[in-house]
Design a protein around this motif. Structure first.
Motif, PDB file in Angstrom:
ATOM      1  N   THR A 112       5.956   8.449 -10.318  1.00 55.23           N
ATOM      2  CA  THR A 112       6.038   7.645  -9.092  1.00 55.23           C
ATOM      3  C   THR A 112       4.903   6.635  -8.921  1.00 55.23           C
ATOM      4  N   VAL A 113       4.027   6.492  -9.925  1.00 55.08           N
ATOM      5  CA  VAL A 113       2.868   5.605  -9.713  1.00 55.08           C
ATOM      6  C   VAL A 113       3.298   4.168  -9.432  1.00 55.08           C
ATOM      7  N   LYS A 114       4.323   3.669 -10.134  1.00 55.08           N
ATOM      8  CA  LYS A 114       4.772   2.290  -9.908  1.00 55.08           C
ATOM      9  C   LYS A 114       5.391   2.132  -8.519  1.00 55.08           C
ATOM     10  N   ALA A 115       6.098   3.156  -8.069  1.00 60.39           N
ATOM     11  CA  ALA A 115       6.661   3.123  -6.715  1.00 60.39           C
ATOM     12  C   ALA A 115       5.536   3.032  -5.683  1.00 60.39           C
ATOM     13  N   HIS A 116       4.444   3.755  -5.932  1.00 56.57           N
ATOM     14  CA  HIS A 116       3.299   3.686  -5.021  1.00 56.57           C
ATOM     15  C   HIS A 116       2.659   2.305  -5.051  1.00 56.57           C
ATOM     16  N   GLU A 117       2.560   1.725  -6.243  1.00 56.70           N
ATOM     17  CA  GLU A 117       2.027   0.360  -6.333  1.00 56.70           C
ATOM     18  C   GLU A 117       2.890  -0.590  -5.498  1.00 56.70           C
ATOM     19  N   LEU A 118       4.202  -0.369  -5.549  1.00 56.34           N
ATOM     20  CA  LEU A 118       5.120  -1.236  -4.815  1.00 56.34           C
ATOM     21  C   LEU A 118       4.917  -1.118  -3.307  1.00 56.34           C
ATOM     22  N   THR A 119       4.609   0.087  -2.825  1.00 56.56           N
ATOM     23  CA  THR A 119       4.381   0.239  -1.378  1.00 56.56           C
ATOM     24  C   THR A 119       3.136  -0.514  -0.934  1.00 56.56           C
ATOM     25  N   HIS A 120       2.143  -0.616  -1.820  1.00 55.34           N
ATOM     26  CA  HIS A 120       0.946  -1.382  -1.480  1.00 55.34           C
ATOM     27  C   HIS A 120       1.256  -2.882  -1.463  1.00 55.34           C
ATOM     28  N   PHE A 121       2.071  -3.330  -2.393  1.00 50.31           N
ATOM     29  CA  PHE A 121       2.524  -4.722  -2.374  1.00 50.31           C
ATOM     30  C   PHE A 121       3.285  -5.001  -1.080  1.00 50.31           C
ATOM     31  N   ALA A 122       4.173  -4.077  -0.706  1.00 53.19           N
ATOM     32  CA  ALA A 122       4.951  -4.233   0.534  1.00 53.19           C
ATOM     33  C   ALA A 122       4.034  -4.260   1.760  1.00 53.19           C
ATOM     34  N   LYS A 123       2.988  -3.455   1.739  1.00 51.59           N
ATOM     35  CA  LYS A 123       2.031  -3.431   2.857  1.00 51.59           C
ATOM     36  C   LYS A 123       1.414  -4.809   3.063  1.00 51.59           C
ATOM     37  N   ASP A 171       4.097  -5.462 -13.211  1.00 53.19           N
ATOM     38  CA  ASP A 171       3.804  -5.665 -14.634  1.00 53.19           C
ATOM     39  C   ASP A 171       2.303  -5.638 -14.913  1.00 53.19           C
ATOM     40  N   ASN A 172       1.531  -6.117 -13.938  1.00 57.20           N
ATOM     41  CA  ASN A 172       0.092  -6.283 -14.150  1.00 57.20           C
ATOM     42  C   ASN A 172      -0.767  -5.206 -13.485  1.00 57.20           C
ATOM     43  N   ASP A 173      -0.123  -4.133 -12.990  1.00 57.89           N
ATOM     44  CA  ASP A 173      -0.876  -3.036 -12.357  1.00 57.89           C
ATOM     45  C   ASP A 173      -1.793  -3.532 -11.240  1.00 57.89           C
ATOM     46  N   HIS A 174      -1.357  -4.575 -10.551  1.00 60.29           N
ATOM     47  CA  HIS A 174      -2.228  -5.234  -9.580  1.00 60.29           C
ATOM     48  C   HIS A 174      -2.694  -4.288  -8.473  1.00 60.29           C
ATOM     49  N   TYR A 175      -1.805  -3.405  -8.044  1.00 56.82           N
ATOM     50  CA  TYR A 175      -2.148  -2.518  -6.924  1.00 56.82           C
ATOM     51  C   TYR A 175      -2.507  -1.098  -7.371  1.00 56.82           C
ATOM     52  N   LEU A 176      -2.658  -0.901  -8.675  1.00 56.68           N
ATOM     53  CA  LEU A 176      -3.055   0.426  -9.157  1.00 56.68           C
ATOM     54  C   LEU A 176      -4.407   0.864  -8.590  1.00 56.68           C
ATOM     55  N   PRO A 177      -5.405  -0.034  -8.488  1.00 60.43           N
ATOM     56  CA  PRO A 177      -6.671   0.394  -7.863  1.00 60.43           C
ATOM     57  C   PRO A 177      -6.495   0.877  -6.425  1.00 60.43           C
ATOM     58  N   ASP A 178      -5.553   0.294  -5.688  1.00 59.95           N
ATOM     59  CA  ASP A 178      -5.301   0.736  -4.310  1.00 59.95           C
ATOM     60  C   ASP A 178      -4.690   2.134  -4.287  1.00 59.95           C
ATOM     61  N   VAL A 179      -3.809   2.412  -5.253  1.00 57.13           N
ATOM     62  CA  VAL A 179      -3.234   3.751  -5.374  1.00 57.13           C
ATOM     63  C   VAL A 179      -4.344   4.762  -5.649  1.00 57.13           C
ATOM     64  N   ARG A 180      -5.230   4.413  -6.584  1.00 56.73           N
ATOM     65  CA  ARG A 180      -6.327   5.324  -6.945  1.00 56.73           C
ATOM     66  C   ARG A 180      -7.296   5.510  -5.769  1.00 56.73           C
ATOM     67  N   GLN A 181      -7.491   4.466  -4.984  1.00 52.28           N
ATOM     68  CA  GLN A 181      -8.360   4.589  -3.811  1.00 52.28           C
ATOM     69  C   GLN A 181      -7.760   5.549  -2.793  1.00 52.28           C
ATOM     70  N   ASP A 182      -6.458   5.457  -2.578  1.00 49.95           N
ATOM     71  CA  ASP A 182      -5.781   6.405  -1.678  1.00 49.95           C
ATOM     72  C   ASP A 182      -5.973   7.838  -2.158  1.00 49.95           C
ATOM     73  N   GLN A 183      -5.828   8.029  -3.464  1.00 48.49           N
ATOM     74  CA  GLN A 183      -5.955   9.374  -4.023  1.00 48.49           C
ATOM     75  C   GLN A 183      -7.384   9.892  -3.903  1.00 48.49           C
ATOM     76  N   ALA A 184      -8.355   8.995  -4.073  1.00 41.22           N
ATOM     77  CA  ALA A 184      -9.755   9.386  -3.905  1.00 41.22           C
ATOM     78  C   ALA A 184     -10.043   9.772  -2.455  1.00 41.22           C
ATOM     79  N   GLN A 185      -9.450   9.029  -1.520  1.00 40.21           N
ATOM     80  CA  GLN A 185      -9.635   9.347  -0.101  1.00 40.21           C
ATOM     81  C   GLN A 185      -9.001  10.695   0.240  1.00 40.21           C
TER      82      GLN A 185
END
Length: 229
Positions: A112-123, A171-185
């Motif tokens: 689900t990591v890409k789906a999570h990236e998509l929710t950050h893009f949508a945000k 394609d470019n994992d643009h929001y992957l850092p935001d996903v990882r930040q959520d997980q760190a929080q």
């Protein structure tokens, strides 16, 4: 006429969840129903909801070869029959408590990591709640794939997001850092299971609580906001 300058700040609800978590979709609907119950109050609470990423099974492949019961059996270390019983029970609760018609027989397990990236893009485009709803419905109700970029781009377009822009950021994992930040929080808060709701950064509500629980906490916290304004 009320004094706008003294209006309390909205209640902030931060929700940690996973697209592939059946209790998270139930919890989402219960939260919405609980807040709907206070919307008719004379002094209705104002609420802002933000969804945050949590991966229950980050090692899941994009294309899992097997049924929903197969995945659950492997993940939990139980028999396929036990897994099927668990799915049947959750489906019954989803239907009775949240009006959600789960189709585990159609479900396509995926990462689900890409789906999570998509929710950050949508945000970023003001459509996070709509995107989260669309992904969960696609996964649990419609049996659609929510792990492949092509499928995610289609779902993004369905909620009014730009398809080419969605494809580019995925394609470019643009929001992957935001996903990882959520997980760190989540780790910093000590969150080990989802759904988990954080109210105003100070109250924690764990699990898919009934709508009445969210109604009660909304009224309580709004009264606190009123007292502080």
């Amino acid at each position: 006429m009320s004094d706008v300058t003294n209006s309390p700040a909205p209640i902030r609800i931060d929700v940690w969840s996973d697209i592939a978590c059946p209790w998270c979709y139930i919890g989402k609907r219960n939260l919405e129903n609980g807040l709907a119950a206070v919307a008719a109050d004379e002094d209705a609470p104002q609420v802002e909801i933000t969804y945050h990423s949590f991966e229950l099974s980050p090692d899941t492949p994009i294309d899992f070869d097997g049924s929903s019961a197969d995945f659950l059996a492997q993940h939990k270390g139980i028999s396929p029959d036990q897994a099927q019983e668990m799915n049947d029970r959750v489906a019954q609760i989803a239907e009775q408590q949240a009006g959600l018609h789960y189709r585990f027989d159609l479900q396509q397990h995926t990462n689900t990591v890409k789906a999570h990236e998509l929710t950050h893009f949508a945000k970023e485009h003001g459509k996070q709640v709509e995107m989260t709803e669309r992904l969960m419905s696609a996964y649990f109700v419609e049996g659609r794939h929510v792990g492949r970029i092509d499928d995610l781009v289609e779902l993004a377009e369905e909620v009014g997001l730009d398809a080419s822009a969605a494809r580019d950021v995925l394609d470019n994992d643009h929001y992957l850092p935001d996903v990882r930040q959520d997980q760190a929080q989540a780790r910093a808060f000590g969150i080990s299971g989802v759904p988990f709701f954080v109210i105003d950064g100070k109250y924690g509500v764990s699990g898919a609580q009934p709508p009445e629980a969210f109604t009660q906490v909304a009224r309580q916290v709004w009264a606190e906001h009123r007292a502080d304004s």
